[in-house]
Design a protein around this motif. Structure first.
Motif, mmCIF file in Angstrom:
data_model
loop_
_atom_site.group_PDB
_atom_site.id
_atom_site.type_symbol
_atom_site.label_atom_id
_atom_site.label_comp_id
_atom_site.label_asym_id
_atom_site.label_seq_id
_atom_site.Cartn_x
_atom_site.Cartn_y
_atom_site.Cartn_z
ATOM 1 N N LYS A 3 -12.401 -15.395 16.273
ATOM 2 C CA LYS A 3 -13.379 -14.885 16.283
ATOM 3 C C LYS A 3 -14.599 -15.029 16.891
ATOM 4 C CE LYS A 3 -11.527 -15.031 11.491
ATOM 5 N NZ LYS A 3 -11.721 -15.373 10.252
ATOM 6 N N THR A 4 -14.956 -14.075 17.182
ATOM 7 C CA THR A 4 -16.888 -14.257 17.329
ATOM 8 C C THR A 4 -17.761 -14.122 16.562
ATOM 9 O OG1 THR A 4 -17.331 -11.557 17.926
ATOM 10 C CG2 THR A 4 -16.687 -12.820 19.864
ATOM 11 N N ALA A 5 -18.856 -15.186 17.492
ATOM 12 C CA ALA A 5 -19.859 -15.349 15.927
ATOM 13 C C ALA A 5 -20.321 -14.413 15.405
ATOM 14 C CB ALA A 5 -21.033 -15.688 16.585
ATOM 15 N N LEU A 17 -10.942 -19.934 15.215
ATOM 16 C CA LEU A 17 -10.046 -20.236 15.368
ATOM 17 C C LEU A 17 -8.985 -19.814 17.152
ATOM 18 C CD1 LEU A 17 -7.812 -21.760 14.697
ATOM 19 C CD2 LEU A 17 -6.770 -20.391 12.956
ATOM 20 N N LEU A 18 -9.137 -20.770 17.786
ATOM 21 C CA LEU A 18 -7.588 -20.600 19.226
ATOM 22 C C LEU A 18 -6.353 -20.407 19.250
ATOM 23 C CD1 LEU A 18 -10.066 -21.648 21.504
ATOM 24 C CD2 LEU A 18 -10.078 -19.598 21.242
ATOM 25 N N THR A 20 -3.221 -19.396 21.017
ATOM 26 C CA THR A 20 -2.398 -19.458 22.623
ATOM 27 C C THR A 20 -2.593 -18.326 23.681
ATOM 28 O OG1 THR A 20 -0.762 -21.073 21.671
ATOM 29 C CG2 THR A 20 0.047 -20.009 23.953
ATOM 30 N N ALA A 21 -2.819 -18.530 24.721
ATOM 31 C CA ALA A 21 -3.832 -17.402 25.263
ATOM 32 C C ALA A 21 -2.501 -16.261 25.668
ATOM 33 C CB ALA A 21 -4.244 -17.287 26.080
ATOM 34 N N CYS A 22 -2.234 -14.832 24.964
ATOM 35 C CA CYS A 22 -2.276 -13.865 25.695
ATOM 36 C C CYS A 22 -1.568 -13.773 27.065
ATOM 37 C CB CYS A 22 -1.873 -12.596 25.032
ATOM 38 S SG CYS A 22 -2.282 -13.026 22.997
ATOM 39 N N SER A 23 -1.020 -13.318 27.939
ATOM 40 C CA SER A 23 -0.770 -13.164 28.949
ATOM 41 C C SER A 23 -0.676 -11.684 29.309
ATOM 42 C CB SER A 23 0.554 -13.824 29.731
ATOM 43 O OG SER A 23 1.111 -13.387 30.786
ATOM 44 N N ALA A 24 -1.710 -10.994 30.314
ATOM 45 C CA ALA A 24 -1.964 -9.859 30.418
ATOM 46 C C ALA A 24 -1.234 -8.982 31.481
ATOM 47 C CB ALA A 24 -3.129 -9.746 30.319
ATOM 48 N N ALA A 25 -1.072 -8.280 31.185
ATOM 49 C CA ALA A 25 0.750 -7.494 32.108
ATOM 50 C C ALA A 25 -0.429 -6.484 33.430
ATOM 51 C CB ALA A 25 1.492 -6.608 32.086
ATOM 52 N N ALA A 26 -0.167 -6.487 34.679
ATOM 53 C CA ALA A 26 -0.673 -6.064 35.425
ATOM 54 C C ALA A 26 -1.268 -4.475 34.967
ATOM 55 C CB ALA A 26 -0.121 -5.884 37.081
ATOM 56 N N PRO A 27 -2.851 -4.213 35.022
ATOM 57 C CA PRO A 27 -2.902 -3.183 35.280
ATOM 58 C C PRO A 27 -2.171 -1.958 35.717
ATOM 59 C CG PRO A 27 -4.511 -4.015 36.218
ATOM 60 C CD PRO A 27 -3.229 -4.599 35.839
ATOM 61 N N ILE A 196 -9.735 -10.237 19.588
ATOM 62 C CA ILE A 196 -8.957 -10.271 20.689
ATOM 63 C C ILE A 196 -8.580 -11.844 19.895
ATOM 64 C CG2 ILE A 196 -10.016 -11.894 23.005
ATOM 65 C CD1 ILE A 196 -9.344 -9.302 23.510
ATOM 66 N N LYS A 197 -7.714 -12.276 20.847
ATOM 67 C CA LYS A 197 -7.287 -14.031 20.343
ATOM 68 C C LYS A 197 -7.847 -15.187 20.994
ATOM 69 C CE LYS A 197 -3.414 -11.602 18.465
ATOM 70 N NZ LYS A 197 -1.589 -11.429 18.861
ATOM 71 N N SER A 198 -7.851 -14.966 21.995
ATOM 72 C CA SER A 198 -7.855 -16.030 22.753
ATOM 73 C C SER A 198 -9.088 -15.456 23.967
ATOM 74 C CB SER A 198 -6.862 -17.220 23.359
ATOM 75 O OG SER A 198 -6.383 -15.756 24.359
ATOM 76 N N PHE A 199 -10.447 -17.030 24.725
ATOM 77 C CA PHE A 199 -11.114 -16.618 25.630
ATOM 78 C C PHE A 199 -10.336 -16.026 26.907
ATOM 79 C CE2 PHE A 199 -13.281 -19.940 24.074
ATOM 80 C CZ PHE A 199 -13.981 -18.973 22.839
ATOM 81 N N GLY A 200 -8.800 -16.438 27.002
ATOM 82 C CA GLY A 200 -7.558 -16.387 27.976
ATOM 83 C C GLY A 200 -7.775 -14.450 28.039
ATOM 84 N N GLU A 201 -6.914 -14.457 27.055
ATOM 85 C CA GLU A 201 -6.967 -12.837 27.289
ATOM 86 C C GLU A 201 -8.424 -11.943 26.273
ATOM 87 O OE1 GLU A 201 -3.822 -10.106 23.731
ATOM 88 O OE2 GLU A 201 -6.567 -11.149 22.954
ATOM 89 N N LEU A 202 -9.120 -12.955 26.958
ATOM 90 C CA LEU A 202 -10.906 -11.660 26.342
ATOM 91 C C LEU A 202 -11.003 -11.942 28.616
ATOM 92 C CD1 LEU A 202 -13.449 -10.369 25.169
ATOM 93 C CD2 LEU A 202 -14.068 -12.808 25.394
ATOM 94 N N VAL A 203 -10.604 -12.561 28.722
ATOM 95 C CA VAL A 203 -10.853 -13.049 30.487
ATOM 96 C C VAL A 203 -9.880 -11.548 30.728
ATOM 97 C CG1 VAL A 203 -10.555 -13.524 32.666
ATOM 98 C CG2 VAL A 203 -11.812 -15.102 30.870
ATOM 99 N N ASP A 204 -8.559 -11.535 30.816
ATOM 100 C CA ASP A 204 -8.396 -10.424 31.108
ATOM 101 C C ASP A 204 -7.983 -9.268 31.046
ATOM 102 O OD1 ASP A 204 -6.320 -12.618 32.333
ATOM 103 O OD2 ASP A 204 -4.675 -12.560 30.776
#
Length: 218
Positions: A3-5, A17-18, A20-27, A196-204
């Motif tokens: 959750k964002t602020a 609450l973070l 496990t980051a979800c791994s994104a598939a290639a575009p 978004i579930k994690s920071f890693g997912e936000l990047v992906d």
């Protein structure tokens, strides 16, 4: 769930609450790894951008007052470095309430004085990792003075009519994007991160949306 602020008017409701980051598939994968209306939303045209450079634009709406933005800052640094050369990364400070406006002022003063790159992550660290009392405009000015910045000059710029106008412009843009929490990513004024579930997912997600937008410009 990540959750964002989030903000409604002047009320701040922070939670994170973070998982496990979800791994994104290639575009290019057949099945899209992200869903419009879930991980992101497509904004209504006409699309409003933060700049007129012509490059695909990635904007992080953030605040130095937000601990989640502090936690995301390392990810944001790596994201910025990984973007293609024809994509620009920008920061827009969110002036959601009176307690956040001084931090927006600080961002623009630091940018004007040419010290933003070396003080950006450090301000997060001092405030949240080292728990220095950095909240008021005076305390923020003290922080920059400790980094060799002329305190008086910093205060003049931070409280200038130009910064007043920029903060007003930022707030209108953020509202047009429907941003109510930080950190939020907006790509080309067209796509906004959502559930978004994690920071890693936000990047992906951001990388995927960037490629999606680049593909439309080919």
């Amino acid at each position: 769930m990540f959750k964002t602020a989030r903000f409604r008017l002047a009320t701040m409701l922070c939670g994170l609450l973070l998982t496990t980051a979800c791994s994104a598939a290639a575009p290019g994968d057949t099945a899209a790894p992200f869903t419009d209306g879930n991980q992101y939303v497509t904004l209504s045209a006409p699309y409003q951008r933060a700049s007129s450079s012509g490059k695909v634009e990635v904007v992080e709406v953030f605040s130095y007052a937000c601990i989640h933005c502090a936690e995301f800052s390392t990810y944001a640094d790596e994201l910025r470095k990984s973007l293609p050369k024809d994509v620009e990364f920008k920061l827009v400070p969110a002036p959601f309430n009176d307690s956040w406006v001084p931090f927006a002022r600080a961002y623009y003063a630091a940018k004007k004085l040419g010290v933003l790159d070396r003080t950006h992550d450090l301000l997060f660290d001092k405030k949240f990792k080292e728990q220095y009392p950095i909240n008021s405009m005076d305390e923020i000015a003290d922080f920059y003075a400790s980094q060799g910045v002329n305190r008086g000059q910093f205060m003049v710029i931070a409280n200038s009519p130009e910064v007043d106008a920029q903060i007003k412009k930022d707030l209108a843009l953020i509202q047009a994007w429907g941003v109510d929490g930080t950190p939020t990513i907006v790509v080309d004024g067209k796509y906004r991160s959502a559930n978004i579930k994690s920071f890693g997912e936000l990047v992906d997600l951001t990388k995927w949306l960037v490629q999606k937008e680049l593909n439309t410009k080919q």
